[in-house]
Design a protein around this motif. Structure first.
Motif, PDB file in Angstrom:
ATOM      1  N   VAL A  51       0.773  -1.145   0.078  1.00 55.94           N
ATOM      2  CA  VAL A  51       0.156  -0.061  -0.044  1.00 55.94           C
ATOM      3  C   VAL A  51       0.691   1.184   0.172  1.00 55.94           C
ATOM      4  N   VAL A  52       0.816   2.444  -0.882  1.00 54.75           N
ATOM      5  CA  VAL A  52       1.476   3.269  -0.995  1.00 54.75           C
ATOM      6  C   VAL A  52       0.602   4.304  -0.209  1.00 54.75           C
ATOM      7  N   VAL A  53       1.362   5.021   0.853  1.00 59.62           N
ATOM      8  CA  VAL A  53       0.855   6.048   1.844  1.00 59.62           C
ATOM      9  C   VAL A  53       1.353   7.480   1.496  1.00 59.62           C
ATOM     10  N   GLU A  54       0.438   8.404   1.273  1.00 51.63           N
ATOM     11  CA  GLU A  54       0.990   9.515   0.903  1.00 51.63           C
ATOM     12  C   GLU A  54       0.223  10.492   2.217  1.00 51.63           C
ATOM     13  N   LEU A  55       0.998  11.432   2.694  1.00 50.18           N
ATOM     14  CA  LEU A  55       0.611  12.476   3.673  1.00 50.18           C
ATOM     15  C   LEU A  55       1.131  13.829   3.012  1.00 50.18           C
ATOM     16  N   GLU A  56       0.005  14.888   2.988  1.00 51.17           N
ATOM     17  CA  GLU A  56       0.449  16.157   2.471  1.00 51.17           C
ATOM     18  C   GLU A  56      -0.063  17.269   3.263  1.00 51.17           C
ATOM     19  N   SER A  57       0.631  18.292   3.381  1.00 49.48           N
ATOM     20  CA  SER A  57       0.354  19.291   3.991  1.00 49.48           C
ATOM     21  C   SER A  57       0.077  19.388   5.672  1.00 49.48           C
ATOM     22  N   CYS A  58       0.936  18.364   6.355  1.00 53.48           N
ATOM     23  CA  CYS A  58       0.957  18.266   7.618  1.00 53.48           C
ATOM     24  C   CYS A  58       2.061  18.338   8.336  1.00 53.48           C
ATOM     25  N   ALA A  59       2.030  18.616   9.730  1.00 53.45           N
ATOM     26  CA  ALA A  59       3.366  19.063  10.326  1.00 53.45           C
ATOM     27  C   ALA A  59       4.393  17.945  10.250  1.00 53.45           C
ATOM     28  N   VAL A  60       5.552  18.140  10.245  1.00 56.58           N
ATOM     29  CA  VAL A  60       6.471  17.064  10.223  1.00 56.58           C
ATOM     30  C   VAL A  60       6.390  16.072  11.339  1.00 56.58           C
ATOM     31  N   ALA A 117       3.692   4.760  13.422  1.00 62.76           N
ATOM     32  CA  ALA A 117       2.649   3.896  13.906  1.00 62.76           C
ATOM     33  C   ALA A 117       2.479   2.704  12.880  1.00 62.76           C
ATOM     34  N   LEU A 118       2.482   3.057  11.506  1.00 63.46           N
ATOM     35  CA  LEU A 118       2.505   1.764  10.483  1.00 63.46           C
ATOM     36  C   LEU A 118       3.608   1.024  10.600  1.00 63.46           C
ATOM     37  N   ARG A 119       4.910   1.509  10.813  1.00 65.69           N
ATOM     38  CA  ARG A 119       5.845   0.721  10.928  1.00 65.69           C
ATOM     39  C   ARG A 119       5.980  -0.157  12.049  1.00 65.69           C
ATOM     40  N   THR A 120       5.222  -0.094  13.036  1.00 65.83           N
ATOM     41  CA  THR A 120       4.918  -0.853  14.395  1.00 65.83           C
ATOM     42  C   THR A 120       4.284  -2.132  13.956  1.00 65.83           C
ATOM     43  N   ASP A 176       9.127   0.332   3.140  1.00 67.19           N
ATOM     44  CA  ASP A 176      10.257   0.751   2.352  1.00 67.19           C
ATOM     45  C   ASP A 176      11.321   1.689   3.066  1.00 67.19           C
ATOM     46  N   ARG A 177      11.060   2.253   4.190  1.00 67.51           N
ATOM     47  CA  ARG A 177      11.729   3.165   4.694  1.00 67.51           C
ATOM     48  C   ARG A 177      12.206   2.576   6.057  1.00 67.51           C
ATOM     49  N   SER A 178      13.256   2.778   6.641  1.00 63.89           N
ATOM     50  CA  SER A 178      13.973   2.458   7.891  1.00 63.89           C
ATOM     51  C   SER A 178      13.264   3.225   8.836  1.00 63.89           C
ATOM     52  N   ALA A 179      13.265   2.527  10.139  1.00 64.41           N
ATOM     53  CA  ALA A 179      12.885   3.218  11.425  1.00 64.41           C
ATOM     54  C   ALA A 179      13.466   4.465  11.642  1.00 64.41           C
ATOM     55  N   ASP A 180      14.775   4.806  11.319  1.00 65.39           N
ATOM     56  CA  ASP A 180      15.427   5.905  11.801  1.00 65.39           C
ATOM     57  C   ASP A 180      15.022   7.033  10.492  1.00 65.39           C
ATOM     58  N   ASP A 181      14.372   6.788   9.481  1.00 68.56           N
ATOM     59  CA  ASP A 181      14.255   7.680   8.438  1.00 68.56           C
ATOM     60  C   ASP A 181      13.021   8.601   9.070  1.00 68.56           C
ATOM     61  N   VAL A 182      13.323  10.049   9.419  1.00 71.16           N
ATOM     62  CA  VAL A 182      12.243  10.741   9.933  1.00 71.16           C
ATOM     63  C   VAL A 182      11.930  11.736   8.715  1.00 71.16           C
ATOM     64  N   PRO A 183      10.704  12.303   8.589  1.00 71.26           N
ATOM     65  CA  PRO A 183      10.416  13.089   7.594  1.00 71.26           C
ATOM     66  C   PRO A 183      11.069  14.407   7.814  1.00 71.26           C
ATOM     67  N   THR A 191       4.635  20.006   0.958  1.00 73.44           N
ATOM     68  CA  THR A 191       5.667  18.905   1.140  1.00 73.44           C
ATOM     69  C   THR A 191       4.799  17.695   0.972  1.00 73.44           C
ATOM     70  N   VAL A 192       5.017  16.544   0.371  1.00 77.43           N
ATOM     71  CA  VAL A 192       4.223  15.290   0.327  1.00 77.43           C
ATOM     72  C   VAL A 192       5.124  14.149   0.719  1.00 77.43           C
ATOM     73  N   TRP A 193       4.868  13.480   1.817  1.00 76.60           N
ATOM     74  CA  TRP A 193       5.727  12.501   2.225  1.00 76.60           C
ATOM     75  C   TRP A 193       4.914  10.867   1.800  1.00 76.60           C
ATOM     76  N   THR A 194       5.664  10.343   1.286  1.00 75.40           N
ATOM     77  CA  THR A 194       5.315   9.169   0.579  1.00 75.40           C
ATOM     78  C   THR A 194       6.156   7.788   1.299  1.00 75.40           C
ATOM     79  N   SER A 195       5.412   6.649   1.542  1.00 76.05           N
ATOM     80  CA  SER A 195       6.283   5.602   1.958  1.00 76.05           C
ATOM     81  C   SER A 195       5.132   4.243   1.511  1.00 76.05           C
TER      82      SER A 195
END
Length: 128
Positions: A17-26, A35-38, A43-50, A59-63
């Protein structure tokens, strides 16, 4: 459909599932993705912080998350404001990801676009 046909069908269904977050606080993007990585592999490591990018535009964050195996249930997370989330993937996979968000956030389905083998769902997440 018998169980053999169902098992064969399940093997061909994408669990990503591709998850996109847009226009929200870091920190809100980090709360949702952590929460989803729990619950699932990403495709991103646990230490990969937006990180916030400078410049014009949102800004759009995708994982991408693999929901084929659920690890553990996420604990409730705090958000500074409601977060709009777009999910895209196979029907079963998107449904699994929405279920996993439930313990961590109040989940509101805003809309859905259905295709032949995939669907896109728009959600609003809020703190519980």
């Amino acid at each position: 459909m018998n169980s053999a046909e169902q098992a064969s069908h399940t093997e061909h269904v994408s669990a990503e599932v591709v998850v996109e977050l847009e226009s929200c606080a870091v920190q809100d993007a980090h709360a949702v993705f952590s929460a989803l990585r729990t619950s699932f592999s990403s495709d991103r490591s646990a230490d990969d912080v937006p990180e916030e990018m400078s410049g014009p535009g949102a800004t759009v964050w995708t994982s991408t998350f693999d929901v084929s195996e659920s690890k553990e249930q996420a604990e409730p997370r705090r958000l500074t404001a409601p977060v709009l989330v777009s999910l895209q993937g196979g029907y079963w996979a998107v449904d699994q990801l929405i279920k996993a968000l439930g313990p961590a956030f109040a989940v509101h389905v805003l809309g859905m676009a259905a295709g032949d083998q995939e669907k896109e769902v728009e959600l609003r997440l809020e703190s519980r």
